[in-house]
Design an enzyme around this catalytic site. Structure first.
Site, mmCIF file in Angstrom:
data_model
loop_
_atom_site.group_PDB
_atom_site.id
_atom_site.type_symbol
_atom_site.label_atom_id
_atom_site.label_comp_id
_atom_site.label_asym_id
_atom_site.label_seq_id
_atom_site.Cartn_x
_atom_site.Cartn_y
_atom_site.Cartn_z
ATOM 1 N N CYS A 95 10.620 2.213 -1.215
ATOM 2 C CA CYS A 95 9.177 2.080 -1.461
ATOM 3 C C CYS A 95 8.326 2.436 -0.253
ATOM 4 O O CYS A 95 7.163 2.827 -0.404
ATOM 5 C CB CYS A 95 8.840 0.652 -1.887
ATOM 6 S SG CYS A 95 9.969 -0.036 -3.102
ATOM 7 N N HIS A 347 2.909 2.727 -8.802
ATOM 8 C CA HIS A 347 3.713 2.771 -7.574
ATOM 9 C C HIS A 347 4.726 3.902 -7.671
ATOM 10 O O HIS A 347 5.915 3.659 -7.864
ATOM 11 C CB HIS A 347 4.396 1.413 -7.396
ATOM 12 C CG HIS A 347 5.320 1.298 -6.229
ATOM 13 N ND1 HIS A 347 5.266 2.122 -5.120
ATOM 14 C CD2 HIS A 347 6.353 0.426 -5.988
ATOM 15 C CE1 HIS A 347 6.206 1.778 -4.272
ATOM 16 N NE2 HIS A 347 6.880 0.755 -4.774
ATOM 17 N N CYS A 377 6.394 -4.143 0.709
ATOM 18 C CA CYS A 377 7.781 -4.574 0.612
ATOM 19 C C CYS A 377 8.631 -3.370 0.234
ATOM 20 O O CYS A 377 8.129 -2.354 -0.253
ATOM 21 C CB CYS A 377 7.939 -5.693 -0.399
ATOM 22 S SG CYS A 377 7.492 -5.258 -2.099
#
Length: 391
Positions: A95, A347, A377
């Site tokens: 991520c 995302h 995160c």
């Protein structure tokens, strides 16, 4: 403000409109084309930047296979005005990939290994699914909880540990859509969205200059009606309080302060510090806490010195504990994700790090802030943070 010659400054930022992965605007656009279009347009609007000066194109991408394989950074760069003499590398920190791309460029500039970089990232989750080609090692369960690779369950765990209720999560989800819609209506995304051609729901080609992921009709009642997405027995995390699966790309031009001065460019911001940190994979969403604490210490700042935060909204159940332990939960409405977040915008893994960083810089510019933190995160238990100062 006086800058050191090797300070790292952000010159410009742009992103694509965020598209739904299922039948969305980017359904007929490849990830490399999306990336190349974005890079080209950003360079076009920065006429003082010579593409031949680009040392490296550093591009985040998580699932590096199919159209995203074989070094998509180089693939995209070859389709832009950047000459073949410039290099390209693709990076993955899941991520946090495109924020890692920014950090890699920053570290190169700080050590004299280049002056001008193009950084960012892409993820076309509609064309390359999240689990395509992934083959987790079964032995990993000897070292970490078996569910650590299931992001939704780690969010459930973190929410339970911190006493986060379903109602709090739903309210956070509604807030994300409301703020993103408000930012759209008020033109707050105008400086960051670079229009792209895509296809509407009827199959007609059109130019998109807005995110199609935002649902302004979202209410507490509509979210309360959703079933748990990951733990059917007693779970609190739903699709409505999780980041959307979307397609998108983001891009930044970064350079040394000396080169920006030589070119007569007024930067948006300077990087004051960077950090990564690890946490137990079972609570992977907690990573922004130690990463931000480390970055603030390196910058010589305290949490109260920060005017605005952009925290990637992987899950409401993850974001709220982070804000609580960073001691900014009570200041959320004044300081955190003022234009919504990933619950509304989505995302796209490789895109998000540069996306939230650029959105933060726009929030700081529009609201007069001095210091900002972008943090997120990372799956399997990491966090990444960047402290920016507006110049």
């Amino acid at each position: 403000m006086s800058l050191n010659p090797r300070d790292v400054v952000i010159v410009d930022f742009g992103r694509t409109p965020m598209g739904r992965s299922k039948g969305g605007m980017h359904r007929n656009t490849r990830a490399e084309d999306m990336s190349a279009h974005l890079i080209s347009k950003l360079l076009e609007r920065n006429t003082k930047v010579d593409p031949a000066e680009v040392e490296d194109v550093i591009w985040g991408c998580v699932n590096q296979t199919l159209e995203q394989g074989w070094n998509i950074a180089r693939m995209a760069s070859l389709m832009t005005q950047i000459p073949h003499t410039s290099a390209g590398q693709t990076v993955s920190r899941l991520c946090g990939s495109s924020m890692s791309a920014l950090h890699t460029a920053a570290q190169a500039i700080m050590t004299g290994n280049g002056d001008v970089f193009v950084v960012g990232g892409v993820e076309h989750m509609g064309h390359v699914s999240m689990m395509h080609g992934v083959d987790p090692n079964p032995h990993m369960s000897l070292y970490a909880a078996k569910a650590s690779g299931m992001m939704g369950l780690t969010a459930e765990m973190l929410g339970k540990m911190h006493g986060i209720t379903r109602e709090q999560q739903d309210a956070f989800g509604v807030r994300s859509h409301q703020l993103a819609h408000k930012a759209t209506v008020e033109g707050k995304f105008k400086d960051e969205i670079i229009p792209m051609q895509g296809y509407d729901e009827n199959g007609f080609l059109k130019t998109f200059d807005y995110d199609e992921t935002i649902r302004p009709e979202t209410t507490l009642e509509s979210l309360a009606a959703l079933k748990p997405a990951f733990n059917p027995k007693g779970g609190t995390v739903t699709a409505g309080t999780s980041s959307q699966i979307t397609d998108g790309a983001s891009c930044m031009i970064v350079m040394s302060a000396q080169r920006a001065q030589d070119l007569g460019i007024q930067p948006l911001a300077v990087i004051r510090s960077m950090a990564v940190a690890g946490v137990d994979p079972a609570i992977m969403g907690y990573g922004p806490v130690p990463a931000t604490q480390k970055a603030l210490k390196r910058a010589g700042l305290g949490i109260n010195d920060i005017d605005f935060f952009e925290l990637n909204e992987a899950f409401a159940a993850q974001a709220l504990p982070v804000l609580k332990d960073l001691k900014v939960l009570d200041k959320m409405n004044e300081k955190v994700n003022l234009h919504g977040g990933a619950i509304a915008l989505g995302h796209p893994f490789g895109c998000s790090g540069a996306r939230i960083s650029g959105t933060l810089l726009n929030v700081m510019k529009q609201n007069g802030g001095t210091f900002g933190v972008a943090t997120m995160c990372i799956g399997l238990g990491q966090g990444i943070s960047t402290v920016f100062e507006r110049v």
